[in-house]
Design an enzyme around this catalytic site. Structure first.
Site, mmCIF file in Angstrom:
data_model
loop_
_atom_site.group_PDB
_atom_site.id
_atom_site.type_symbol
_atom_site.label_atom_id
_atom_site.label_comp_id
_atom_site.label_asym_id
_atom_site.label_seq_id
_atom_site.Cartn_x
_atom_site.Cartn_y
_atom_site.Cartn_z
ATOM 1 N N SER A 1 -18.607 -4.837 -4.832
ATOM 2 C CA SER A 1 -18.768 -5.012 -3.395
ATOM 3 C C SER A 1 -20.123 -4.469 -2.943
ATOM 4 O O SER A 1 -20.844 -3.829 -3.713
ATOM 5 C CB SER A 1 -17.642 -4.287 -2.650
ATOM 6 O OG SER A 1 -17.780 -2.880 -2.794
ATOM 7 N N LYS B 1 0.892 -1.169 0.000
ATOM 8 C CA LYS B 1 0.000 0.000 0.000
ATOM 9 C C LYS B 1 0.926 1.213 0.000
ATOM 10 O O LYS B 1 1.263 1.758 1.048
ATOM 11 C CB LYS B 1 -0.892 -0.009 1.243
ATOM 12 C CG LYS B 1 -1.821 1.185 1.383
ATOM 13 C CD LYS B 1 -3.059 1.044 0.539
ATOM 14 C CE LYS B 1 -3.991 2.234 0.755
ATOM 15 N NZ LYS B 1 -5.269 2.079 0.029
#
Length: 201
Positions: A178, A37
């Site tokens: 999602s 990340k």
């Protein structure tokens, strides 16, 4: 090693939830996993486990502490702002090459298995004042996992993201829809609408 870049059609769509679920599933199947990340906003040192990097580390089966977060995250900012704005406000040098090379070092040093690079924000979100998330994706050349969620306007945002990625020559390995909250519409509804206009798995 097979790597993927996880991006989304916007913010608060569920990138980290999807990334963590994939990492755990791959681990259960016996694969070695790793996550990166490179830039993270909305970071709280006192709540490491709840941060994006913390969740990714836990999904990889790694201990979550300041050192392990620094290992997978080059820049972290407390303010929930676009990375370029956060860098400007905190006086951090906006060095796109350093961010890109940070990710590349993980890609080259990762053993066989699966690696996920999770972007910040959406496909076209600014990374620095001179580079967008999609620029990093294009430079890395990894297949893209595009995360979307059903909300008013999501069809347009998803189609725009798909076209932008394809214009840059990026492979969309999977469109993942999602459901960020129980009040969100069923994920299948967005998938059906997008499939009317674009052929994405």
């Amino acid at each position: 090693m097979k790597g993927y870049f996880v991006t989304a059609i916007g913010t608060e769509i569920g990138k980290t939830y999807v990334s963590s679920a994939l990492l755990r599933a791959w681990r259960r199947s016996g694969l070695a996993v790793h996550a990166v990340k490179p830039v993270m906003s909305g970071f709280e040192e006192a709540e490491l486990a709840a941060t994006d990097a913390g969740q990714l580390l836990a999904a990889c089966g790694r201990e979550v502490n300041s050192l392990s977060v620094s290992d997978i995250c080059l820049h972290r900012f407390e303010a929930p702002l676009a990375p370029n704005v956060a860098m400007r406000q905190t006086g951090v040098q906006q060095d796109y090459r350093a961010i890109r090379d940070f990710v590349r070092s993980h890609l080259s040093g990762c053993p066989a298995g699966r690696l996920l690079v999770e972007g910040a924000g959406g496909v076209m979100s600014p990374l620095t004042d001179e580079a967008l998330q999609i620029d990093l994706m294009a430079d890395l050349g990894l297949p893209v996992l595009l995360v979307a969620a059903p909300y008013l306007g999501a069809v347009s945002h998803t189609l725009t993201a798909i076209d932008a990625l394809q214009v840059r020559g990026l492979e969309i390995a999977q469109l993942i829809i999602s459901q960020p909250g129980p009040e969100s519409p069923p994920p299948a509804s967005l998938g059906e609408e997008v499939s009317r206009f674009r052929d994405v798995a």
